[in-house]
Enzyme design. Structure first.
Site, PDB file in Angstrom:
ATOM      1  N   ASP A  90       0.815  -1.220   0.000  1.00  0.00           N
ATOM      2  CA  ASP A  90       0.000   0.000   0.000  1.00  0.00           C
ATOM      3  C   ASP A  90       0.847   1.268   0.000  1.00  0.00           C
ATOM      4  O   ASP A  90       0.435   2.287   0.551  1.00  0.00           O
ATOM      5  CB  ASP A  90      -0.966   0.027   1.202  1.00  0.00           C
ATOM      6  CG  ASP A  90      -1.811  -1.225   1.286  1.00  0.00           C
ATOM      7  OD1 ASP A  90      -2.284  -1.657   0.227  1.00  0.00           O
ATOM      8  OD2 ASP A  90      -1.982  -1.761   2.392  1.00  0.00           O
TER       9      ASP A  90
ATOM     10  N   LYS B 164       1.957   2.062  -5.218  1.00  0.00           N
ATOM     11  CA  LYS B 164       2.620   1.537  -6.425  1.00  0.00           C
ATOM     12  C   LYS B 164       1.837   1.869  -7.692  1.00  0.00           C
ATOM     13  O   LYS B 164       2.428   2.084  -8.734  1.00  0.00           O
ATOM     14  CB  LYS B 164       2.770   0.013  -6.330  1.00  0.00           C
ATOM     15  CG  LYS B 164       3.882  -0.409  -5.401  1.00  0.00           C
ATOM     16  CD  LYS B 164       4.055  -1.895  -5.413  1.00  0.00           C
ATOM     17  CE  LYS B 164       2.975  -2.621  -4.688  1.00  0.00           C
ATOM     18  NZ  LYS B 164       3.020  -2.671  -3.251  1.00  0.00           N
TER      19      LYS B 164
ATOM     20  N   GLY C  53      -4.215  -4.327  -4.108  1.00  0.00           N
ATOM     21  CA  GLY C  53      -5.147  -3.272  -4.503  1.00  0.00           C
ATOM     22  C   GLY C  53      -4.375  -2.054  -4.931  1.00  0.00           C
ATOM     23  O   GLY C  53      -3.545  -1.561  -4.194  1.00  0.00           O
ATOM     24  N   HIS C  54      -4.585  -1.643  -6.161  1.00  0.00           N
ATOM     25  CA  HIS C  54      -3.934  -0.423  -6.642  1.00  0.00           C
ATOM     26  C   HIS C  54      -5.021   0.592  -6.933  1.00  0.00           C
ATOM     27  O   HIS C  54      -5.966   0.283  -7.649  1.00  0.00           O
ATOM     28  CB  HIS C  54      -3.215  -0.674  -7.967  1.00  0.00           C
ATOM     29  CG  HIS C  54      -2.023  -1.564  -7.842  1.00  0.00           C
ATOM     30  ND1 HIS C  54      -1.199  -1.561  -6.746  1.00  0.00           N
ATOM     31  CD2 HIS C  54      -1.496  -2.463  -8.697  1.00  0.00           C
ATOM     32  CE1 HIS C  54      -0.227  -2.434  -6.941  1.00  0.00           C
ATOM     33  NE2 HIS C  54      -0.396  -3.001  -8.106  1.00  0.00           N
TER      34      HIS C  54
ATOM     35  N   GLN D  73       1.777  -6.228  -2.806  1.00  0.00           N
ATOM     36  CA  GLN D  73       2.211  -6.246  -1.391  1.00  0.00           C
ATOM     37  C   GLN D  73       3.543  -5.499  -1.200  1.00  0.00           C
ATOM     38  O   GLN D  73       3.772  -4.513  -1.861  1.00  0.00           O
ATOM     39  CB  GLN D  73       2.283  -7.671  -0.857  1.00  0.00           C
ATOM     40  CG  GLN D  73       0.937  -8.359  -0.742  1.00  0.00           C
ATOM     41  CD  GLN D  73       0.444  -8.943  -2.035  1.00  0.00           C
ATOM     42  OE1 GLN D  73       1.192  -9.545  -2.770  1.00  0.00           O
ATOM     43  NE2 GLN D  73      -0.818  -8.767  -2.344  1.00  0.00           N
TER      44      GLN D  73
HETATM   45  P1  IMP Z   1      -3.158 -12.764   2.189  1.00  0.00           P
HETATM   46  O1  IMP Z   1      -2.209 -12.228   1.165  1.00  0.00           O
HETATM   47  O2  IMP Z   1      -4.596 -12.499   1.875  1.00  0.00           O
HETATM   48  O3  IMP Z   1      -2.886 -14.206   2.523  1.00  0.00           O
HETATM   49  O4  IMP Z   1      -2.879 -11.960   3.566  1.00  0.00           O
HETATM   50  C1  IMP Z   1      -1.666 -12.099   4.281  1.00  0.00           C
HETATM   51  C2  IMP Z   1      -1.233 -10.766   4.875  1.00  0.00           C
HETATM   52  O5  IMP Z   1      -0.817  -9.892   3.814  1.00  0.00           O
HETATM   53  C3  IMP Z   1      -2.315 -10.014   5.647  1.00  0.00           C
HETATM   54  O6  IMP Z   1      -1.714  -9.304   6.715  1.00  0.00           O
HETATM   55  C4  IMP Z   1      -2.840  -9.030   4.625  1.00  0.00           C
HETATM   56  O7  IMP Z   1      -3.434  -7.902   5.227  1.00  0.00           O
HETATM   57  C5  IMP Z   1      -1.566  -8.675   3.910  1.00  0.00           C
HETATM   58  N1  IMP Z   1      -1.771  -8.198   2.542  1.00  0.00           N
HETATM   59  C6  IMP Z   1      -2.072  -8.937   1.444  1.00  0.00           C
HETATM   60  N2  IMP Z   1      -2.162  -8.148   0.363  1.00  0.00           N
HETATM   61  C7  IMP Z   1      -1.904  -6.905   0.768  1.00  0.00           C
HETATM   62  C8  IMP Z   1      -1.794  -5.642   0.088  1.00  0.00           C
HETATM   63  O8  IMP Z   1      -1.953  -5.519  -1.114  1.00  0.00           O
HETATM   64  N3  IMP Z   1      -1.485  -4.581   0.878  1.00  0.00           N
HETATM   65  C9  IMP Z   1      -1.262  -4.690   2.197  1.00  0.00           C
HETATM   66  N4  IMP Z   1      -1.345  -5.826   2.865  1.00  0.00           N
HETATM   67  C10 IMP Z   1      -1.642  -6.927   2.153  1.00  0.00           C
END
Ligand code: IMP
Length: 427
Positions: A13, A16, A40-41, A223
């Site tokens: 977040d 990007k 999420g972008h 991420q």
């Molecule tokens: P998962 O990717 O849904 O398995 O989540 C694992 C961890 O990564 C959790 O803490 C989510 O909140 C975090 N996470 C996954 N995708 C994002 C992102 O795009 N931005 C921020 N945190 C993320």
């Protein structure tokens, strides 16, 4: 043959979408190489706001070829919804290429993601609930369903049946859930196959040829560094490798072809989900950062946890990714503060640590050691060049640069496409 990697330097977040979009005019291919619709972008173009989860941001630039590479896990229903949503707004996804080797998120992955989180109780990861972890789990266990299986209904049926033979036992006997009907899943996925067929390609080959022809390839990580399965705050991480090394495996590009690693770095820190976060502010200052910076998840809408800039993790991002440039985002959010604290090191059990500690136990106990820098009161959102920034804002940027260990080559001063100061070329 420039191949540029874009990674998040913190916990994701960092903004990007703005960076990829800015680079969009200079690149020929934008490639997502890991993650799925957990990302999420948000991209703002004029008065239009676009929230993308699975599609590479390059899809918004008519000249760019967007690629979903082998390292991504794809929820086909979500992908088609995203494609249809953009089409309804006049944006074509016809150029999209999807790797035949990417894995599919299946209904049982989503069911298991939710139910395992519930069973973890207080120890939960705080996942996005999109089935990401279980899909990667099956990939590693060699029982995943891949995009290419959509092209062979017989194989698709077999793979769905084999997977559900096991997963239905787990769902019903361990978690007391209902069985998932393999016939229904097959029917649903054959429907997706019809629509996705035209996009399926050998994307590693396409990208290799593109690089041979001198095209510019941008590899877009989801991420961030500290959510990497190996280098992040395990187990509070995502199940893939967003780091620059992951870009090679996730896109089928050899490391020798990477030319630049740009890390997106927010002028303060945020994280979603559980896990250690040394500079987190649990008081009204954290609320202020959240409100001022609009720090609410693009994917889940959850409040992001907010805190001051952490130079230790920025240095760590430089080391793990071989960062050549930083893109500093959201500097405008800090306008109006008297003084701005920056975490320069941690104190753990009375000992100073200048690097991310080796163990998670230590990371959980890390207390930030702050230095304070003078803030600025001016609105900087209209600045057009670095020299337009007030002296204290320039000094803050230079301080972050020195502490982070790589040059800051671009600065975001607002959410709009034009609100970026470019200090040097990024490609
Ligand atoms: P998962 O990717 O849904 O398995 O989540 C694992 C961890 O990564 C959790 O803490 C989510 O909140 C975090 N996470 C996954 N995708 C994002 C992102 O795009 N931005 C921020 N945190 C993320």
């Amino acid at each position: 043959m420039p191949a540029v990697v874009l990674v998040g330097a913190q916990w994701g977040d960092e903004g990007k979408g703005k960076a990829t979009d800015l680079l969009g005019d200079q690149v020929d291919y934008v490639v997502r190489y890991q993650g799925g619709n957990n990302a999420g972008h948000t991209v703002v173009i004029g008065d239009q706001k676009y929230a993308l989860h699975l599609l590479p941001t390059g899809v918004l630039s008519p000249e760019v070829i967007p690629v979903i590479a082998n390292g991504v896990v794809i929820d086909p229903g979500v992908l088609l919804e995203e494609i249809d949503g953009l089409k309804a707004r006049g944006i074509s996804c016809e150029r999209l290429l999807i790797s035949a080797s990417a894995h599919l998120i299946m209904p049982h992955h989503k069911a298991l993601d939710k139910v395992t989180e519930r069973y973890l109780g207080k120890a939960k990861i705080g996942t996005t609930g999109r089935g990401i972890g279980p899909a990667y789990g099956d990939k590693i266990a060699r029982m995943g369903v891949r995009v290419q299986d959509l092209l062979d209904p017989g194989i698709l049926r077999k793979k769905i049946e084999v997977a559900l033979n096991e997963k239905n036992q787990v769902l019903t006997k361990v978690y007391n859930r209902r069985v998932i009907d393999p016939d229904k899943v097959l029917e649903e996925y054959l429907g997706y196959a019809e629509r996705l067929k035209p996009y399926i390609a050998d994307t590693s080959l396409v990208l290799s040829r593109a690089l041979d022809q001198g095209r510019v390839v941008l590899l877009e990580g989801g991420q961030g560094n500290l959510l990497d399965i190996d280098h992040g705050t395990y187990p509070f991480v995502t199940s893939s490798s967003p780091t620059a090394g992951g870009a090679c495996a996730g896109a089928g590009i050899p490391p020798t072809r990477l030319t630049r690693v740009i890390a997106i770095l927010k002028a303060y820190t945020t994280r979603v989900g559980s896990g250690p976060f040394p500079t987190e502010l649990l008081d009204e200052r954290g609320d202020w950062l959240r409100t001022t910076g609009h720090e609410y998840g693009t994917t889940t809408g959850r409040d992001r946890r907010c805190g001051w800039f952490d130079a230790v993790i920025a240095r760590y991002a430089t080391r793990i990714n071989g960062v050549t440039d930083f893109f500093l985002t959201k500097l405008d959010v800090l306008s109006g503060l008297e003084r701005i604290p920056v975490c320069v090191a941690y104190e753990i059990d009375g000992v100073r640590h200048d690097e991310v500690p080796m163990t998670q136990t230590d990371f959980h106990h890390a207390k930030p050691i702050y230095e304070e820098f003078p803030g600025w009161q001016e609105d900087i959102s209209e600045a057009k060049s670095f020299d337009d920034l007030p002296p204290n804002a320039r000094a803050y940027v230079r301080t972050l640069e020195e502490m982070s260990g790589a040059p800051i080559s671009a600065i975001g001063v607002g959410p709009g496409r034009t609100q970026t100061l470019q200090l040097r070329p990024l490609v």
